[in-house]
Scaffold this motif. Structure first.
Motif, PDB file in Angstrom:
ATOM      1  N   LYS A  98       0.860  -1.190   0.000  1.00 55.01           N
ATOM      2  CA  LYS A  98       0.000   0.000   0.000  1.00 55.01           C
ATOM      3  C   LYS A  98       0.888   1.228   0.000  1.00 55.01           C
ATOM      4  O   LYS A  98       1.775   1.368   0.848  1.00 55.01           O
ATOM      5  CB  LYS A  98      -0.888   0.002   1.250  1.00 55.01           C
ATOM      6  CG  LYS A  98      -1.748   1.263   1.393  1.00 55.01           C
ATOM      7  CD  LYS A  98      -2.906   1.239   0.442  1.00 55.01           C
ATOM      8  CE  LYS A  98      -3.757   2.512   0.562  1.00 55.01           C
ATOM      9  NZ  LYS A  98      -3.111   3.678  -0.085  1.00 55.01           N
ATOM     10  N   ASP A 110      -5.589   5.617  -7.666  1.00 55.19           N
ATOM     11  CA  ASP A 110      -5.790   4.862  -6.428  1.00 55.19           C
ATOM     12  C   ASP A 110      -6.849   3.782  -6.638  1.00 55.19           C
ATOM     13  O   ASP A 110      -8.033   4.080  -6.805  1.00 55.19           O
ATOM     14  CB  ASP A 110      -6.224   5.800  -5.301  1.00 55.19           C
ATOM     15  CG  ASP A 110      -6.254   5.119  -3.948  1.00 55.19           C
ATOM     16  OD1 ASP A 110      -6.857   4.036  -3.847  1.00 55.19           O
ATOM     17  OD2 ASP A 110      -5.681   5.658  -2.990  1.00 55.19           O
ATOM     18  N   SER A 167      -6.876   1.200  -4.358  1.00 59.12           N
ATOM     19  CA  SER A 167      -6.668   0.478  -3.102  1.00 59.12           C
ATOM     20  C   SER A 167      -7.972   0.156  -2.390  1.00 59.12           C
ATOM     21  O   SER A 167      -8.033  -0.782  -1.599  1.00 59.12           O
ATOM     22  CB  SER A 167      -5.772   1.294  -2.170  1.00 59.12           C
ATOM     23  OG  SER A 167      -6.457   2.447  -1.690  1.00 59.12           O
ATOM     24  N   ALA A 181      -9.072   1.934  -0.100  1.00 61.93           N
ATOM     25  CA  ALA A 181      -8.899   2.501   1.244  1.00 61.93           C
ATOM     26  C   ALA A 181      -9.293   3.973   1.195  1.00 61.93           C
ATOM     27  O   ALA A 181      -8.463   4.850   0.934  1.00 61.93           O
ATOM     28  CB  ALA A 181      -7.460   2.337   1.711  1.00 61.93           C
ATOM     29  N   GLU A 182     -10.557   4.250   1.462  1.00 62.59           N
ATOM     30  CA  GLU A 182     -11.061   5.602   1.262  1.00 62.59           C
ATOM     31  C   GLU A 182     -10.466   6.608   2.246  1.00 62.59           C
ATOM     32  O   GLU A 182     -10.275   7.779   1.901  1.00 62.59           O
ATOM     33  CB  GLU A 182     -12.588   5.603   1.346  1.00 62.59           C
ATOM     34  CG  GLU A 182     -13.241   4.850   0.195  1.00 62.59           C
ATOM     35  CD  GLU A 182     -14.746   4.945   0.206  1.00 62.59           C
ATOM     36  OE1 GLU A 182     -15.316   5.493   1.176  1.00 62.59           O
ATOM     37  OE2 GLU A 182     -15.364   4.477  -0.770  1.00 62.59           O
ATOM     38  N   ALA A 190      -7.362   6.553   3.443  1.00 65.60           N
ATOM     39  CA  ALA A 190      -6.037   6.891   2.929  1.00 65.60           C
ATOM     40  C   ALA A 190      -6.138   7.780   1.697  1.00 65.60           C
ATOM     41  O   ALA A 190      -5.344   8.711   1.513  1.00 65.60           O
ATOM     42  CB  ALA A 190      -5.273   5.610   2.597  1.00 65.60           C
TER      43      ALA A 190
END
Length: 311
Positions: A147, A167, A169, A171-172, A174
């Motif tokens: 990550k 992005d 990922s 992972a909102e 981040a």
């Protein structure tokens, strides 16, 4: 053409149509590009995950970039993935795509080898310094098992190493840290923050994302263009309605039976089946060893298209 700073809008990760024997179908690829450009997208991203870049030979990768760049002919920026395990291999890809006319390289962290954040930073520095085009970081930990931290991304952006971030990922929190970090640093106004999510694009744009890179945008590029414009106009009710319609359409990625195929086979197979059903590409083949959709699974994709008034 040069990449706008920041790059904004809808930048679909372009599928790679294949012939039944696994070669790049350049005629279908050109029609797919026309399908996207006509819908009003703002850029194109080739050789990413949705493009099946991991399955293509080096020769096929260059053919994809060359075909798209020649056909677009400067009308839109073309970003291309330079995705491989380590820095020397990524540099080879990045230089090849730059020679083929791509406007930017999209690069993941190294993978297979274990790397320290300092080595990841050095990786991006070396690629950016050696390929001759702007570099976008591709944050996709599900594939590369690393990550990218917001602090690292923002530092490299501030140093001029990175032109943007794609992005994927999921992972909102981040992602929001990157958006907030960009907002707090006047020198990062030209840094592009893009989400790869199909189903939370409206939320990312509400946070302050510059644009969206949705795989489903191959199938319904006009829907994502409408979504983006609604967000930019502050019409959040219209944006939410469009996003929810696209969420329903995204259900096609579950058409494949998980008992006999992986999620990637199901999703990419669904996108390609939808494009074939819509008359955009000639063949829905995915690269080996991915498992193709059955006729019954393809019919499920067709039902999603019909519900969305795309057939």
């Amino acid at each position: 053409m040069s990449v706008p700073a920041p790059l904004t809008g809808v930048v679909p990760p372009v599928c790679t149509p294949l012939t039944p024997d696994g070669e790049v179908d350049t005629s279908s690829l050109v029609r797919l590009v026309d399908h996207l450009v006509t819908a009003g997208v703002d850029g194109l991203f080739v050789l990413g995950s949705t493009s099946e870049a991991a399955y293509l030979t080096d020769r096929q990768r260059v053919l994809v970039v060359d075909t798209v760049v020649r056909h677009v002919d400067g009308r839109l920026p073309v970003l291309a993935g330079a995705i491989d395990m380590t820095t020397p291999r990524v540099l080879d890809h990045a230089r090849a795509l730059a020679d083929a006319g791509a406007d930017a390289a999209v690069v993941t962290a190294p993978f297979y080898t274990r790397t320290h954040p300092a080595e990841i930073a050095r990786h991006f520095e070396l690629v950016a310094g050696g390929c001759g085009v702007p570099v976008f970081a591709y944050d996709i930990p599900a594939s590369v098992h690393t990550k990218l931290g917001a602090d690292l991304v923002l530092r490299l952006a501030g140093e001029g190493v990175l032109a943007g971030l794609k992005d994927s990922s999921g992972a909102e929190g981040a992602f929001r840290n990157v958006v907030l970090g960009k907002r707090a640093a006047p020198g990062l106004a030209g840094f592009s923050v893009l989400t790869g999510s199909e189903v939370t694009a409206d939320a990312a744009l509400a946070m302050g994302a510059d644009g969206v890179v949705p795989g489903l945008g191959n199938v319904d590029p006009a829907g994502y263009v409408r979504l983006y414009r609604a967000c930019r106009e502050g019409d959040w009710a219209r944006a939410r309605a469009e996003q929810e319609r696209l969420c329903d359409l995204f259900g096609m990625v579950a058409a494949g039976d998980p008992a006999r195929m992986g999620g990637s086979s199901a999703a990419l197979g669904a996108f390609k089946a939808a494009l074939r059903l819509r008359g955009v590409i000639d063949c829905a083949a995915t690269a080996e060893p991915q498992i193709p959709l059955s006729p019954a699974e393809t019919e499920r994709v067709a039902k999603h298209l019909s519900t969305a008034d795309l057939l």
